[in-house]
Design a protein around this motif. Structure first.
Motif, short mmCIF file in Angstrom:
data_model
loop_
_atom_site.label_atom_id
_atom_site.label_comp_id
_atom_site.label_asym_id
_atom_site.label_seq_id
_atom_site.Cartn_x
_atom_site.Cartn_y
_atom_site.Cartn_z
N THR A 1 113.83 86.78 -3.36
CA THR A 1 114.31 87.88 -4.20
C THR A 1 113.41 88.11 -5.41
OG1 THR A 1 115.82 86.37 -5.36
CG2 THR A 1 116.74 87.66 -3.53
N ASP A 2 112.77 87.06 -5.90
CA ASP A 2 111.82 87.23 -7.00
C ASP A 2 110.47 87.64 -6.42
OD1 ASP A 2 110.17 87.12 -9.19
OD2 ASP A 2 110.57 85.02 -9.68
N PRO A 3 109.95 88.82 -6.80
CA PRO A 3 108.66 89.26 -6.24
C PRO A 3 107.54 88.27 -6.44
CG PRO A 3 109.74 91.06 -7.41
CD PRO A 3 110.54 89.83 -7.70
N ALA A 4 107.59 87.48 -7.52
CA ALA A 4 106.53 86.50 -7.76
C ALA A 4 106.46 85.46 -6.66
CB ALA A 4 106.76 85.81 -9.11
N SER A 5 107.56 85.26 -5.94
CA SER A 5 107.57 84.26 -4.87
C SER A 5 106.88 84.75 -3.61
CB SER A 5 109.02 83.86 -4.54
OG SER A 5 109.71 84.94 -3.92
N HIS A 6 106.65 86.05 -3.50
CA HIS A 6 106.07 86.60 -2.27
C HIS A 6 104.68 86.03 -2.00
CE1 HIS A 6 108.83 90.41 -2.44
NE2 HIS A 6 109.50 89.28 -2.53
N ALA A 7 103.98 85.66 -3.06
CA ALA A 7 102.63 85.12 -2.90
C ALA A 7 102.62 83.84 -2.09
CB ALA A 7 102.01 84.88 -4.27
N HIS A 8 103.75 83.17 -1.99
CA HIS A 8 103.84 81.91 -1.25
C HIS A 8 104.15 82.12 0.23
CE1 HIS A 8 103.69 79.52 -4.96
NE2 HIS A 8 104.46 80.45 -5.48
N ALA A 9 104.48 83.36 0.60
CA ALA A 9 104.75 83.66 2.00
C ALA A 9 103.44 83.89 2.75
CB ALA A 9 105.65 84.89 2.11
N SER A 10 103.50 83.80 4.07
CA SER A 10 102.31 84.07 4.87
C SER A 10 101.91 85.53 4.71
CB SER A 10 102.57 83.77 6.34
OG SER A 10 103.47 84.73 6.89
N PHE A 11 100.67 85.84 5.05
CA PHE A 11 100.15 87.20 4.91
C PHE A 11 101.03 88.20 5.65
CE2 PHE A 11 97.70 90.81 6.39
CZ PHE A 11 97.07 91.25 5.23
N PHE A 12 101.37 87.86 6.90
CA PHE A 12 102.15 88.80 7.71
C PHE A 12 103.54 89.02 7.14
CE2 PHE A 12 104.86 90.09 11.22
CZ PHE A 12 104.13 91.13 11.78
N ILE A 13 104.23 87.93 6.81
CA ILE A 13 105.57 88.06 6.26
C ILE A 13 105.53 88.82 4.93
CG2 ILE A 13 107.50 86.77 5.24
CD1 ILE A 13 107.18 84.72 7.43
N ARG A 14 104.56 88.50 4.10
CA ARG A 14 104.46 89.14 2.78
C ARG A 14 104.20 90.64 2.89
NH1 ARG A 14 100.72 86.19 1.13
NH2 ARG A 14 98.90 87.55 1.32
N ASN A 15 103.28 91.03 3.74
CA ASN A 15 102.83 92.41 3.77
C ASN A 15 103.55 93.30 4.77
OD1 ASN A 15 100.37 92.58 1.87
ND2 ASN A 15 100.02 90.70 3.02
N VAL A 16 104.29 92.70 5.68
CA VAL A 16 105.05 93.49 6.63
C VAL A 16 106.55 93.32 6.41
CG1 VAL A 16 105.52 93.93 9.08
CG2 VAL A 16 103.19 93.39 8.32
N PHE A 17 107.02 92.09 6.61
CA PHE A 17 108.47 91.87 6.54
C PHE A 17 109.02 92.07 5.13
CE2 PHE A 17 112.17 88.83 6.64
CZ PHE A 17 112.95 89.60 7.48
N LEU A 18 108.42 91.41 4.13
CA LEU A 18 108.96 91.49 2.77
C LEU A 18 108.70 92.85 2.13
CD1 LEU A 18 108.04 87.97 1.34
CD2 LEU A 18 110.13 88.70 2.48
N TRP A 19 107.60 93.44 2.45
CA TRP A 19 107.25 94.71 1.80
C TRP A 19 107.83 95.91 2.53
CZ3 TRP A 19 102.55 98.13 2.63
CH2 TRP A 19 102.50 99.13 1.66
N LEU A 20 107.55 96.02 3.83
CA LEU A 20 107.95 97.22 4.57
C LEU A 20 109.39 97.19 5.03
CD1 LEU A 20 104.80 97.82 6.79
CD2 LEU A 20 105.46 99.04 4.71
N VAL A 21 109.92 96.01 5.35
CA VAL A 21 111.22 95.95 6.01
C VAL A 21 112.36 95.70 5.03
CG1 VAL A 21 112.57 94.86 7.84
CG2 VAL A 21 110.10 95.16 8.13
#
Length: 260
Positions: A128-148
């Protein structure tokens, strides 16, 4: 602190059965929550739009139709509650944060202040904290967390930031990893209040174990006024990236879309 010790005693040593009021009880996790709650001898009131979606019956379960966005309808149920729990989910949004998580948190806050009730537990999700997204994999960060699910997570985060401004609630926001339909276990639960994900834990957790934790944490004073991520120890064989992403997308839609 002294206050939290007193609160912990209040929640764990109430005379007689405790009354749980559950929002989002028709969703996949919500249904498991109410089933486990009555098994633990709680009195449960499930607030729903469509009672027929709950086929489970028990002498300790009451199902009530309630518009949770109408404080006049919500207030009488809050008045009877010892603890309020939410497994709500809402339809995805694409351009703005999903607003309903905040609206429900605000409505509950006002009703609980009016009735002098304090303990409330919300189910949100990892990241839920956007700062945590950097710890996700590239695919999850840029597709799942961002687009979905990005706007759903943003809506959850708005409600978390709102809760931090209150001074009359013993809230806990429980943030699980990707949800599965596996049965409940007695697995160790890894938690952190410092991040909105749990480093070193599996990216999957069963809904049944999330429900187990939400009930376990009711009297835990260390969880009061916390946004707490939860997970189970990572499996040695790994999760498998595509299986993980596919499962996360399916399970997020089932849990966080329309569980009212």
């Amino acid at each position: 602190s002294h206050y939290f010790i007193q609160s912990n005693l209040r929640y764990s040593a109430m005379s007689g059965q405790k009354r749980l009021v559950v929002l989002g009880a028709t969703g996949a996790t919500g249904q498991l929550l109410i089933q486990q709650a009555v098994q633990r001898n709680y009195l449960v009131t499930a607030l729903v739009r469509t009672p027929s979606k709950i086929t489970f019956q028990d002498k300790n379960l009451t199902v009530e139709v309630c518009n949770i966005f109408d404080k006049a309808q919500l207030q009488p149920h809050v008045d009877t509650a010892d603890v309020i729990m939410s497994c709500l989910g809402f339809p995805l949004a694409w351009s703005n944060p999903v607003p309903h998580f905040l609206t429900v948190a605000q409505n509950l806050s006002e009703c609980m202040k009016e009735s002098g009730k304090r303990r409330v537990i919300f189910m949100h999700a990892w990241y839920t904290d956007p700062a945590s997204h950097a710890h996700a994999s590239f695919f999850i960060r840029n597709v799942f967390l961002w687009l979905v699910i990005g706007q759903s997570l943003a809506g959850m985060r708005l409600s978390e930031k709102f809760l931090e401004t209150t001074d009359h609630l013993d809230y806990t926001c429980v943030l699980p990893a990707g949800l599965t339909n596996d049965p409940v276990t007695d697995s160790e639960m890894k938690t952190t209040d410092a991040e909105t994900f749990v480093p070193g834990s599996s990216h999957r957790i069963s809904r049944a174990d999330v429900a187990r934790y939400m009930l376990d944490v009711i009297p835990d004073d260390t969880s009061f006024r916390k946004v707490r991520a939860i997970g189970i120890p990572e499996k040695k064989e790994g999760d498998g990236m595509m299986v993980l992403v596919k499962g996360q997308m399916r399970d997020f839609f089932r849990t966080h879309v329309g569980a009212t």
